[in-house]
Design an enzyme around this catalytic site. Structure first.
Site, PDB file in Angstrom:
ATOM      1  N   ASP A 287     -10.250  35.382 -20.516  1.00 54.32           N
ATOM      2  CA  ASP A 287     -11.101  36.699 -20.392  1.00 54.32           C
ATOM      3  C   ASP A 287     -10.003  37.858 -19.942  1.00 54.32           C
ATOM      4  O   ASP A 287      -9.312  37.620 -19.445  1.00 54.32           O
ATOM      5  CB  ASP A 287     -12.256  36.686 -19.341  1.00 54.32           C
ATOM      6  CG  ASP A 287     -13.205  37.912 -19.731  1.00 54.32           C
ATOM      7  OD1 ASP A 287     -13.990  37.816 -20.798  1.00 54.32           O
ATOM      8  OD2 ASP A 287     -13.202  38.974 -19.111  1.00 54.32           O
TER       9      ASP A 287
ATOM     10  N   ARG B  69     -13.966  36.777 -30.429  1.00 52.14           N
ATOM     11  CA  ARG B  69     -15.063  35.923 -29.813  1.00 52.14           C
ATOM     12  C   ARG B  69     -15.610  34.740 -30.400  1.00 52.14           C
ATOM     13  O   ARG B  69     -16.742  34.541 -30.464  1.00 52.14           O
ATOM     14  CB  ARG B  69     -16.308  36.877 -29.057  1.00 52.14           C
ATOM     15  CG  ARG B  69     -15.848  38.122 -28.495  1.00 52.14           C
ATOM     16  CD  ARG B  69     -15.754  37.353 -26.896  1.00 52.14           C
ATOM     17  NE  ARG B  69     -15.966  38.533 -25.955  1.00 52.14           N
ATOM     18  CZ  ARG B  69     -16.877  38.715 -25.175  1.00 52.14           C
ATOM     19  NH1 ARG B  69     -17.884  37.979 -25.234  1.00 52.14           N
ATOM     20  NH2 ARG B  69     -16.874  39.588 -24.420  1.00 52.14           N
TER      21      ARG B  69
ATOM     22  N   ARG C 139     -20.915  31.519 -26.976  1.00 49.16           N
ATOM     23  CA  ARG C 139     -22.380  31.071 -26.804  1.00 49.16           C
ATOM     24  C   ARG C 139     -23.184  30.844 -28.072  1.00 49.16           C
ATOM     25  O   ARG C 139     -24.203  30.305 -28.196  1.00 49.16           O
ATOM     26  CB  ARG C 139     -23.244  32.156 -26.020  1.00 49.16           C
ATOM     27  CG  ARG C 139     -22.858  32.060 -24.656  1.00 49.16           C
ATOM     28  CD  ARG C 139     -23.403  33.118 -23.721  1.00 49.16           C
ATOM     29  NE  ARG C 139     -22.570  34.578 -24.395  1.00 49.16           N
ATOM     30  CZ  ARG C 139     -22.825  35.739 -23.745  1.00 49.16           C
ATOM     31  NH1 ARG C 139     -23.758  35.718 -22.899  1.00 49.16           N
ATOM     32  NH2 ARG C 139     -22.252  36.581 -24.185  1.00 49.16           N
TER      33      ARG C 139
ATOM     34  N   ARG D  97     -20.525  24.888 -21.132  1.00 44.20           N
ATOM     35  CA  ARG D  97     -20.632  25.857 -20.224  1.00 44.20           C
ATOM     36  C   ARG D  97     -21.602  25.481 -19.168  1.00 44.20           C
ATOM     37  O   ARG D  97     -21.245  25.790 -17.940  1.00 44.20           O
ATOM     38  CB  ARG D  97     -20.998  26.952 -20.960  1.00 44.20           C
ATOM     39  CG  ARG D  97     -21.574  28.445 -20.241  1.00 44.20           C
ATOM     40  CD  ARG D  97     -20.408  29.111 -19.564  1.00 44.20           C
ATOM     41  NE  ARG D  97     -20.999  30.442 -19.079  1.00 44.20           N
ATOM     42  CZ  ARG D  97     -21.645  30.495 -17.984  1.00 44.20           C
ATOM     43  NH1 ARG D  97     -21.700  29.394 -17.110  1.00 44.20           N
ATOM     44  NH2 ARG D  97     -22.051  31.635 -17.606  1.00 44.20           N
TER      45      ARG D  97
ATOM     46  N   TYR E 226     -13.564  48.342 -15.863  1.00 47.79           N
ATOM     47  CA  TYR E 226     -14.550  47.314 -15.157  1.00 47.79           C
ATOM     48  C   TYR E 226     -13.982  47.574 -13.560  1.00 47.79           C
ATOM     49  O   TYR E 226     -14.817  47.451 -12.871  1.00 47.79           O
ATOM     50  CB  TYR E 226     -14.112  46.139 -15.728  1.00 47.79           C
ATOM     51  CG  TYR E 226     -14.620  46.068 -17.244  1.00 47.79           C
ATOM     52  CD1 TYR E 226     -15.936  45.556 -17.273  1.00 47.79           C
ATOM     53  CD2 TYR E 226     -14.168  46.303 -18.207  1.00 47.79           C
ATOM     54  CE1 TYR E 226     -16.885  45.513 -18.505  1.00 47.79           C
ATOM     55  CE2 TYR E 226     -14.812  46.209 -19.512  1.00 47.79           C
ATOM     56  CZ  TYR E 226     -15.918  45.559 -19.705  1.00 47.79           C
ATOM     57  OH  TYR E 226     -16.816  45.580 -20.798  1.00 47.79           O
TER      58      TYR E 226
END
Ligand code: CP3
Length: 342
Positions: A74, A24, A28, A37, A150
């Site tokens: 992703d 990652r 952010r 973003r 998921y």
């Protein structure tokens, strides 16, 4: 590609200074990411717009001079491409239209993934063109079990009750979901390699949710099929497996799956890492929260992991993804500490 420090380690060499990248590493915690973003509107929009995915992939490599870039994308683009609705709501994580039984598999098509993800492969080749030749480009996919969690839970889960219910009550139907995800994952990784990824990583983030028999059936077996299929098409491309929180089940994981290298989560003790490293290159495993916290404890731990694994092939990384509150200065300090160890 033997001029790349990370590829040399994946080939089994011990390096004086371990090559470093962070799971990652784009995201952010970087102000330049937050800016793009905001402009893009949605997270998936970033993933499916090659220019933006290229730029975000390059941001941390430019800022910190990491030894590798990881494609900005992703793990959930695979179910999205199969026809399962995927959305990311701000602050709430992913939300999927859940598939809870074999009946829900109707209409899903693993063959649609590579068409759907054409912009992703376009980004991969543009990143390879933009990247310095000594930097490694990492492609990736989620592990089949992790993506299945998921898909069946409809998002993140604490206890995995819905997926386990299906897995034990209708194993044949559940196997069809596993088979579909396995086929889609093979195609998705293979396209990334064709487009220029030097190696690939399989993120099995929820491997630790399973007891040993199910770990073998739903983590090890699909990973082995993926590795075998990739080897048949791309003989020399390394595959890094990351069975997070697998505990002692990680010991036999490389031999059973055939992966080239193993990513170690934060919970793997240094001594166990040294044993695993006798058979395969290892990657890891600094606590991402310690990276966010900083201070002398951070520097000490970087040196401890770096020197502890210097006797064999080691790629420096975190034990899980970087967290959004991480000060970018701490990341710059990590790279400086490692390179100062030479
Ligand atoms: O490592 C990288 O820099 C490459 C990009 C990457 C992302 N996700 C970008 C992302 C990678 C390799 C992933 C993998 C991923 N995605 C995993 C496996 C690794 C892990 O962390 O366990 C998982 C489980 C996912 C699914 C996912 N994507 C979740 C649960 C979330 C929400 C939680 C969160 O961190 O926001 C995402 C969103 C996501 N994926 C973001 C990024 C940068 C944040 C999106 C945003 O709001 O800007």
């Amino acid at each position: 590609m033997t001029d790349q420090p990370m590829m040399r380690v994946l080939a089994g060499e011990a390096a004086k200074v371990p090559p470093v990248w962070l799971m990652r590493q784009a995201g952010r915690y970087l102000p330049e990411y937050r800016k793009l973003r905001e402009a893009a509107g949605s997270f998936l929009e970033l993933c499916y717009t090659p220019d933006l995915a290229v730029e975000i992939t390059m941001q941390p490599v430019r800022r910190f001079d990491f030894d590798a870039a990881i494609l900005f994308s992703d793990i959930l683009v695979v179910p999205d491409g199969m026809g399962i609705g995927v959305g990311f709501e701000d602050g709430h994580g992913p939300a999927l239209d859940p598939v809870r039984s074999a009946a829900g598999l109707r209409g899903l098509d693993p063959d649609r993934v590579i068409g759907h993800c054409a912009p992703v492969y376009e980004a991969v080749s543009a990143i390879r063109d933009a990247l310095a030749p000594e930097k490694t480009l990492i492609g990736f996919a989620g592990g089949v079990w992790t993506v299945a969690t998921y898909v069946v839970e409809g998002g993140s889960s604490r206890n995995f009750e819905t997926i386990k219910q299906w897995m034990w009550s209708d194993p044949a139907g559940f196997d069809r979901l596993i088979d579909m995800l396995t086929a889609a994952t093979i195609a998705h990784l293979s396209r990334q390699i064709d487009a220029g990824a030097d190696c690939v990583q399989i993120f099995e983030s929820w491997a630790g949710a399973l007891a040993e028999p199910e770990f073998h059936r739903y983590v090890v077996a699909p990973t082995r099929r993926i590795v075998e299929a990739l080897r048949a098409r791309h003989k020399t491309t390394p595959v890094i497996g990351f069975p997070r929180a697998a505990g002692r089940m990680i010991d036999g994981y490389a031999a059973a799956t055939g992966v080239t290298a193993v990513g170690l989560d934060t919970g793997v003790p240094l001594k166990q890492a040294q044993v695993i490293q006798k058979s395969v290159p290892v990657q890891g495993n600094l606590d991402p929260i310690l990276l966010a916290a900083g201070g002398p404890a951070l520097t000490e731990r970087i040196v401890e992991i770096g020197t502890g694994l210097a006797g064999g092939p080691h790629i420096f990384n975190l034990g899980h993804g970087i967290v959004p509150q991480t000060p970018p200065d701490h990341v710059a300090g990590l790279v400086a500490t490692l390179r100062g160890m030479a």
